[in-house]
Design a protein around this motif. Structure first.
Motif, PDB file in Angstrom:
ATOM      1  N   ILE A 138       0.846  -1.193   0.000  1.00 14.77           N
ATOM      2  CA  ILE A 138       0.000   0.000   0.000  1.00 14.77           C
ATOM      3  C   ILE A 138       0.875   1.234   0.000  1.00 14.77           C
ATOM      4  O   ILE A 138       1.974   1.237   0.572  1.00 14.77           O
ATOM      5  N   LEU A 139       0.398   2.277  -0.644  1.00 17.90           N
ATOM      6  CA  LEU A 139       1.146   3.532  -0.696  1.00 17.90           C
ATOM      7  C   LEU A 139       1.187   4.167   0.688  1.00 17.90           C
ATOM      8  O   LEU A 139       0.171   4.244   1.385  1.00 17.90           O
ATOM      9  N   ILE A 140       2.353   4.632   1.073  1.00 19.31           N
ATOM     10  CA  ILE A 140       2.496   5.272   2.383  1.00 19.31           C
ATOM     11  C   ILE A 140       1.633   6.522   2.471  1.00 19.31           C
ATOM     12  O   ILE A 140       1.016   6.792   3.506  1.00 19.31           O
ATOM     13  N   ASN A 141       1.542   7.275   1.364  1.00 17.42           N
ATOM     14  CA  ASN A 141       0.740   8.503   1.439  1.00 17.42           C
ATOM     15  C   ASN A 141      -0.754   8.198   1.597  1.00 17.42           C
ATOM     16  O   ASN A 141      -1.503   9.010   2.141  1.00 17.42           O
ATOM     17  N   ALA A 170       2.735   3.129   8.224  1.00  9.56           N
ATOM     18  CA  ALA A 170       3.464   4.172   7.491  1.00  9.56           C
ATOM     19  C   ALA A 170       4.832   4.406   8.123  1.00  9.56           C
ATOM     20  O   ALA A 170       5.833   4.582   7.418  1.00  9.56           O
ATOM     21  N   LEU A 171       4.885   4.384   9.454  1.00 10.18           N
ATOM     22  CA  LEU A 171       6.145   4.596  10.166  1.00 10.18           C
ATOM     23  C   LEU A 171       7.140   3.468   9.869  1.00 10.18           C
ATOM     24  O   LEU A 171       8.329   3.726   9.630  1.00 10.18           O
ATOM     25  N   LEU A 172       6.658   2.228   9.852  1.00 10.53           N
ATOM     26  CA  LEU A 172       7.530   1.087   9.555  1.00 10.53           C
ATOM     27  C   LEU A 172       8.073   1.166   8.133  1.00 10.53           C
ATOM     28  O   LEU A 172       9.267   0.939   7.891  1.00 10.53           O
ATOM     29  N   GLY A 182      10.135   3.048  -2.941  1.00 11.15           N
ATOM     30  CA  GLY A 182      10.230   4.448  -2.560  1.00 11.15           C
ATOM     31  C   GLY A 182       8.985   5.022  -1.935  1.00 11.15           C
ATOM     32  O   GLY A 182       9.029   6.082  -1.322  1.00 11.15           O
ATOM     33  N   ASP A 183       7.831   4.342  -2.071  1.00 15.09           N
ATOM     34  CA  ASP A 183       6.605   4.946  -1.539  1.00 15.09           C
ATOM     35  C   ASP A 183       5.593   3.918  -1.038  1.00 15.09           C
ATOM     36  O   ASP A 183       4.436   4.249  -0.830  1.00 15.09           O
ATOM     37  N   ARG A 184       6.016   2.683  -0.828  1.00 14.42           N
ATOM     38  CA  ARG A 184       5.087   1.633  -0.418  1.00 14.42           C
ATOM     39  C   ARG A 184       5.564   0.913   0.841  1.00 14.42           C
ATOM     40  O   ARG A 184       6.729   0.945   1.186  1.00 14.42           O
ATOM     41  N   VAL A 185       4.600   0.251   1.489  1.00 17.06           N
ATOM     42  CA  VAL A 185       4.916  -0.579   2.654  1.00 17.06           C
ATOM     43  C   VAL A 185       4.188  -1.899   2.489  1.00 17.06           C
ATOM     44  O   VAL A 185       3.059  -1.946   1.982  1.00 17.06           O
ATOM     45  N   HIS A 186       4.830  -2.979   2.884  1.00 17.07           N
ATOM     46  CA  HIS A 186       4.256  -4.314   2.785  1.00 17.07           C
ATOM     47  C   HIS A 186       3.248  -4.516   3.905  1.00 17.07           C
ATOM     48  O   HIS A 186       3.529  -4.215   5.067  1.00 17.07           O
ATOM     49  N   GLY A 227      17.464  -0.596  -0.293  1.00 16.11           N
ATOM     50  CA  GLY A 227      16.457  -0.183   0.672  1.00 16.11           C
ATOM     51  C   GLY A 227      16.944  -0.488   2.078  1.00 16.11           C
ATOM     52  O   GLY A 227      18.132  -0.476   2.351  1.00 16.11           O
ATOM     53  N   GLY A 228      15.997  -0.825   2.945  1.00 14.89           N
ATOM     54  CA  GLY A 228      16.376  -1.096   4.330  1.00 14.89           C
ATOM     55  C   GLY A 228      16.527   0.189   5.129  1.00 14.89           C
ATOM     56  O   GLY A 228      16.320   1.293   4.621  1.00 14.89           O
ATOM     57  N   CYS A 229      16.911   0.041   6.379  1.00 20.25           N
ATOM     58  CA  CYS A 229      17.032   1.202   7.266  1.00 20.25           C
ATOM     59  C   CYS A 229      18.396   1.855   7.071  1.00 20.25           C
ATOM     60  O   CYS A 229      19.335   1.627   7.843  1.00 20.25           O
ATOM     61  N   LEU A 230      18.484   2.684   6.035  1.00 16.37           N
ATOM     62  CA  LEU A 230      19.751   3.340   5.733  1.00 16.37           C
ATOM     63  C   LEU A 230      20.099   4.410   6.760  1.00 16.37           C
ATOM     64  O   LEU A 230      21.268   4.767   6.907  1.00 16.37           O
TER      65      LEU A 230
END
Length: 268
Positions: A138-141, A170-172, A182-186, A227-230
């Motif tokens: 899903i899109l974070i926005n 969204a935070l995760l 760049g704009d999605r979360v699983h 990706g990942g927590c850069l």
């Protein structure tokens, strides 16, 4: 290994002494460098502008749920612009065979202690497990649209939990589980947020580190993105190699904003 081969190391030739140890070298990103080619910088996934421009969460009801879940540290972690050059240099030093950075002085890596101290994430608790076959993203926005307005003072429990789930997802997706879209979360993380009345105490730090390890391994071999927590990787590099850390020349006077905030080391 470096200590045993001290007399044989030629620091002008950064290649491996024994290629049988680094079995994946021919597919490694550094192979191009050693052959005189420049593969360019890795494209780094950074925090979304939609989230970075938002005011911090101030609703105590939502913050209490985030704290109970074990993710309160993420509310404190400051966003910073990602240094693509620094991340690229670390990727080129990362070895998927050992999950360590190979430096001239030896091997070093990010540990669970680093995750706990830098991000304030718990490393004790239940392992984060569940189905990974859920392909929905899903899109974070879109999630942020659901929490764009303050929660009503008389909100029912179901409404509060829906609001909190949207914000936490969204935070995760914007911090520890960034993917290369760049704009999605699983949505597989919803499995950890089913019961917000009595949430499981999970080892989010372990999952964060495993996700980052996987992204480093992929980026070191055959991809131009990571990706990942850069933010974790960058703060770790600044903490372990202080000469890389930006200096604050004119900070606020001591006590200007009241007593110091107790939070993760990344605040410093």
């Amino acid at each position: 290994m470096a200590a045993a081969n001290t007399g044989r190391i030629d620091y002008t030739e950064p290649g491996p002494i024994d290629r049988s140890v680094l079995s994946k070298q021919l597919k490694h990103r550094s192979e191009a460098n050693w052959n005189g080619q420049d593969p360019g910088s890795v494209t780094c996934r950074s925090r979304s502008s939609e989230f970075s421009n938002r005011e911090p969460m101030v609703d105590d009801r939502v913050r209490n749920i985030i704290k109970a879940v074990g993710l309160e540290g993420l509310l404190w972690v400051p966003g910073r612009e990602i240094d693509h050059g620094l991340i690229t240099a670390l990727v080129e030093r990362w070895r998927p065979e050992t999950h360590t950075f190979h430096m001239p002085h030896g091997e070093i890596t990010i540990t669970l202690q680093d995750v706990e101290v830098l991000l304030g994430l718990p490393v004790d608790g239940d392992a984060i497990t569940g189905s990974t076959q859920k392909t929905w993203r899903i899109l974070i926005n879109r999630l942020l649209e659901q929490v764009a307005n303050p929660l009503p003072p008389n909100a029912e429990e179901d409404q509060l939990h829906k609001y909190a789930r949207c914000y936490i997802l969204a935070l995760l997706g914007d911090t520890i589980f960034m993917d290369k879209s760049g704009d999605r979360v699983h949505l597989m993380w919803v499995q950890q947020l089913e019961d917000l009345c009595n949430p499981r105490r999970c080892s989010w730090g372990s999952a964060c580190l495993a996700w980052l390890y996987r992204e480093l391994c992929r980026a070191s071999e055959d991809t131009s993105q990571i990706g990942g927590c850069l933010l974790l990787l960058q703060y770790w590099a600044w903490a372990r190699f202080p000469y890389l850390c930006p200096a604050v020349e004119h900070g606020p006077p001591v006590g200007a904003y009241g007593p110091p905030v107790r939070g993760p080391l990344s605040l410093k």
